[in-house]
Write an enzyme that holds these catalytic residues in place. Structure first.
Site, short mmCIF file in Angstrom:
data_model
loop_
_atom_site.label_atom_id
_atom_site.label_comp_id
_atom_site.label_asym_id
_atom_site.label_seq_id
_atom_site.Cartn_x
_atom_site.Cartn_y
_atom_site.Cartn_z
N ASP A 387 0.82 -1.21 0.00
CA ASP A 387 0.00 0.00 0.00
C ASP A 387 0.86 1.27 0.00
O ASP A 387 1.97 1.27 0.52
CB ASP A 387 -0.90 -0.03 1.25
CG ASP A 387 -2.07 0.93 1.10
OD1 ASP A 387 -2.31 1.40 -0.03
OD2 ASP A 387 -2.73 1.22 2.11
N TRP A 392 2.64 8.10 -2.22
CA TRP A 392 4.08 8.35 -2.37
C TRP A 392 4.33 9.23 -3.59
O TRP A 392 5.06 10.22 -3.54
CB TRP A 392 4.82 7.01 -2.51
CG TRP A 392 6.29 7.15 -2.76
CD1 TRP A 392 7.26 7.30 -1.82
CD2 TRP A 392 6.94 7.17 -4.04
NE1 TRP A 392 8.49 7.41 -2.44
CE2 TRP A 392 8.32 7.34 -3.79
CE3 TRP A 392 6.50 7.06 -5.35
CZ2 TRP A 392 9.26 7.38 -4.82
CZ3 TRP A 392 7.43 7.10 -6.38
CH2 TRP A 392 8.79 7.27 -6.10
N HIS A 404 3.11 3.34 -8.89
CA HIS A 404 3.00 1.90 -9.16
C HIS A 404 4.29 1.39 -9.81
O HIS A 404 4.73 0.28 -9.54
CB HIS A 404 1.79 1.61 -10.04
CG HIS A 404 0.50 2.04 -9.41
ND1 HIS A 404 0.20 1.73 -8.10
CD2 HIS A 404 -0.55 2.76 -9.88
CE1 HIS A 404 -0.99 2.24 -7.79
NE2 HIS A 404 -1.46 2.88 -8.85
N GLU A 434 -11.85 -4.16 -5.77
CA GLU A 434 -12.26 -2.79 -5.41
C GLU A 434 -11.46 -1.75 -6.23
O GLU A 434 -11.89 -0.61 -6.39
CB GLU A 434 -12.03 -2.51 -3.92
CG GLU A 434 -12.99 -3.20 -2.98
CD GLU A 434 -12.71 -4.70 -2.82
OE1 GLU A 434 -11.53 -5.10 -2.97
OE2 GLU A 434 -13.66 -5.47 -2.59
N LEU A 496 11.02 -19.97 -5.01
CA LEU A 496 9.91 -19.23 -4.40
C LEU A 496 8.65 -19.32 -5.28
O LEU A 496 8.74 -19.15 -6.49
CB LEU A 496 10.34 -17.76 -4.30
CG LEU A 496 9.28 -16.77 -3.87
CD1 LEU A 496 9.01 -16.91 -2.37
CD2 LEU A 496 9.74 -15.33 -4.16
#
Ligand code: FPP
Length: 614
Positions: A387, A392, A404, A434, A496
């Site tokens: 978030d 920022w 982003h 959302e 990962l």
């Protein structure tokens, strides 16, 4: 020194003595051209490691040559256009054959082959220069920027590619760094102002038409070299604008680059700032002659930078890499056809490029090492709400999508950190159901960032298996295709697992599981009286996702926002204040170490043994 830097700049075949001296002469010619026509750029190239300088001259000289062919006043416009066309065709054929009769093309070809530069990207930038031919101007800043970016972002990225080749972990896609495109805008506008005379000689004015209108200046006023109060105000406005962009980008880029490239960037801001001072001092002369920074100012700015750069390259590059180029057999990267059926899988998914074998994790830029945590004490699954991107960016006066972009860069580093500590699952909230409430412009830019991150970013260069969590409903086809193709391409990776939640909503996921169970009950496959937690979980759309051990949210908000309600039911919660773009792998490690110190009782009366960092 120069001889040693070009000694091995040959294709995979070794060149004869005659060819080598032709190559040396070709690089010399490029250097001469840059030094005499663009002293500021030449001075900045001298801050690069010596091994990379010849390629810098070649790249720059090739772009200047294309530019000069357009700006030339020789011959008719048709003749100029034909000359440019011929040069471009010859360049492409030289690049394919690996040699050239023309010195600038020879040096560029050699650099492209030696360093494995991105040929497709370079040619696209050349084509953008070529599109200026026959064009008469730009309407507004947006068109102006498109022109600036299409011509000027490729070559600094090629410089980064060279630094990677000599062993420095730097981001190659500079265009993704927040503020970088503003930096290019600042450089391009300064360059346009200092060499205004050349454009005016060619009868061209490239300032946005709407800005000129605002200052009541016509292209004809400038071409006639009229130093009216309006022209004076226009030039003052443009120099101010260029200065604001340069300074703003310096602030946004601070701490995003390692020391060596930062010195080059800082020096560029200083030197181009000095050029703007010189333009202001020149007054009406800016219309009549190219403006240059006085030598004593250049020396004052560059002397300390040169000394620092020399030390930094010596300390940060692997031994011997600054002066002797590492040979690479790599052919230049060619533009990929992202939609062709994959010949290996026959899946019809877009062809994608992932590193095989995967690369080891890139070290942290300050050399930080991961904490030693025994595997048994590690959380198995960390989930993150990334978030604060928008706030920022807004705080820095940048558009939200820059946030982003910066967030994607932060994610890259966090993934490196997850690989370094041996985390099994990392899940990130990239786009919630959302998030459709945001402006269509922000949404489409965010999707474009995700696509390019997954296709060209470094995320999947490492041992990372991608899993997409979310629904295809409403998502653009090209986003769905990339997510599916990269899931497929990385399906055998064992390091990962990176779960990206795109178009994900927690309640929708629970409703889907409920609906699936109801359907199964109606079909007689499930007895409603025997529905258990396990049975419910097995009907979740992403039932392979393990429970979340640690849920981390950045940017000061203390809620979980419809994120993994089923899987995170017993997660330890971790909230931090910094916005996501300011996060790096050190913050992930801090979160994981804090997790190891929590007592996880899971409803039991006495505490389960505390986990501890070793
Ligand atoms: C929330 O910040 C962040 C997002 C909605 C997008 C996060 C996406 C990325 C970091 C790109 C990820 C890339 C890949 C490949 C997965 P916000 O915009 O809500 O911030 P605000 O609360 O300050 O407005």
């Amino acid at each position: 020194m120069r001889r040693s830097t070009t000694r091995s700049v040959t294709r995979s075949l070794s060149r004869s003595g005659r060819e080598r001296s032709a190559l040396d002469a070709a690089y010399d010619e490029c250097r001469h051209l840059v030094r005499t026509t663009r002293p500021t750029e030449h001075a900045l190239m001298q801050l690069m490691p010596p091994v990379a300088r010849p390629a810098c001259w070649a790249l720059y000289a090739a772009f200047s040559r294309a530019d000069d062919l357009i700006d030339s006043t020789e011959g008719t416009p048709e003749e100029r256009s034909r000359r440019l066309q011929e040069w471009r065709v010859a360049l492409e054929s030289d690049l394919a054959s690996g040699t050239s009769e023309d010195p600038i093309r020879l040096a560029l070809t050699d650099s492209v082959w030696h360093w494995g530069l991105d040929l497709g990207d370079l040619l696209a930038a050349m084509d953008a220069v070529q599109r200026d031919d026959g064009r008469t101007g730009v309407a507004n800043w947006q068109e102006w920027r498109e022109r600036a970016h299409s011509q000027n972002i490729s070559w600094p990225e090629q410089l980064m590619r060279m630094l990677v080749r000599v062993g420095l972990p730097v981001p190659v896609r500079l265009r993704d760094l927040p503020g970088f495109t503003r930096f290019v805008d600042g450089l391009f506008l300064t360059d346009m102002l200092r060499d205004l005379r050349e454009d005016l000689d060619a009868g061209q004015v490239w300032f946005p038409a709407d800005v000129m209108d605002r200052f009541r200046v016509t292209p004809a006023d400038l071409i006639a070299r009229e130093w009216t109060p309006e022209v004076r105000e226009l030039i003052a406005h443009l120099t101010g604008q260029a200065r604001e962009w340069l300074e703003g980008s310096r602030r946004a880029l601070r701490n995003t680059l390692p020391l060596g490239p930062s010195i080059v960037l800082d020096s560029a801001v200083e030197l181009f700032g000095a050029e703007l001072d010189a333009i202001v001092r020149a007054g009406s002369a800016v219309l009549h002659r190219p403006v240059r920074v006085p030598r004593h100012i250049e020396w004052r700015l560059l002397g300390p930078a040169r000394a620092r750069a020399a030390v930094v390259w010596r300390l940060t590059l692997p031994p011997g890499r600054a002066d002797a180029p590492a040979r690479t057999a790599a052919a230049p990267a060619t533009p990929g056809d992202a939609t062709a059926p994959d010949p290996l899988t026959g899946t019809g998914l877009p062809t994608t490029r992932i590193a095989e074998p995967p690369l080891p994790p890139r070290p942290h830029r300050d050399g930080a090492r991961p904490p030693a945590i025994a595997e048994a004490h590690l959380p198995q699954h960390v989930a993150i709400v990334m978030d604060g991107n928008g706030r920022w960016a807004t705080g820095l006066g940048l558009p939200r999508d820059e946030g982003h972009r910066a967030g994607a860069v932060a994610l890259r580093d966090v993934v490196q950190g997850a690989l370094e500590i041996g985390l099994a699952h990392l899940t990130v909230y990239a786009f919630s159901t959302e998030n459709w409430k945001r402006s269509p412009d922000e949404v489409s830019k965010l999707f474009a960032i995700m696509r390019s991150e997954l296709l060209d970013g470094e995320l999947l260069d490492h041992d990372v298996r991608l899993r997409w969590v979310g629904s295809p409903d409403g998502l653009p086809d090209d986003v769905v295709e990339v997510l599916r193709a990269q899931e497929h391409a990385t399906r055998h990776r064992t390091g990962l697992t990176l779960n990206v939640c795109v178009n994900y909503g927690g309640r929708a996921e629970l409703a889907q599981a409920g609906a699936a169970l109801a359907r199964a009950a109606l079909a007689g496959e499930v007895d409603p009286a025997r529905v258990s937690e396990q049975l419910f979980a097995a009907h979740l759309p992403h039932h392979a996702l393990p429970d979340v051990d640690l849920l981390w949210r950045t940017s000061g908000e203390i809620r979980t926002s419809n994120f993994l309600p089923w899987h995170a039911h017993y997660a330890e919660l971790h909230f931090t204040d910094q916005p996501w773009p300011e996060v790096d792998r050190l913050d992930l490690w801090e979160a994981v170490v804090a997790y190891t110190q929590r007592k996880r009782r899971k409803g039991a009366a006495s505490a389960a043994p505390a986990k501890g960092a070793e």
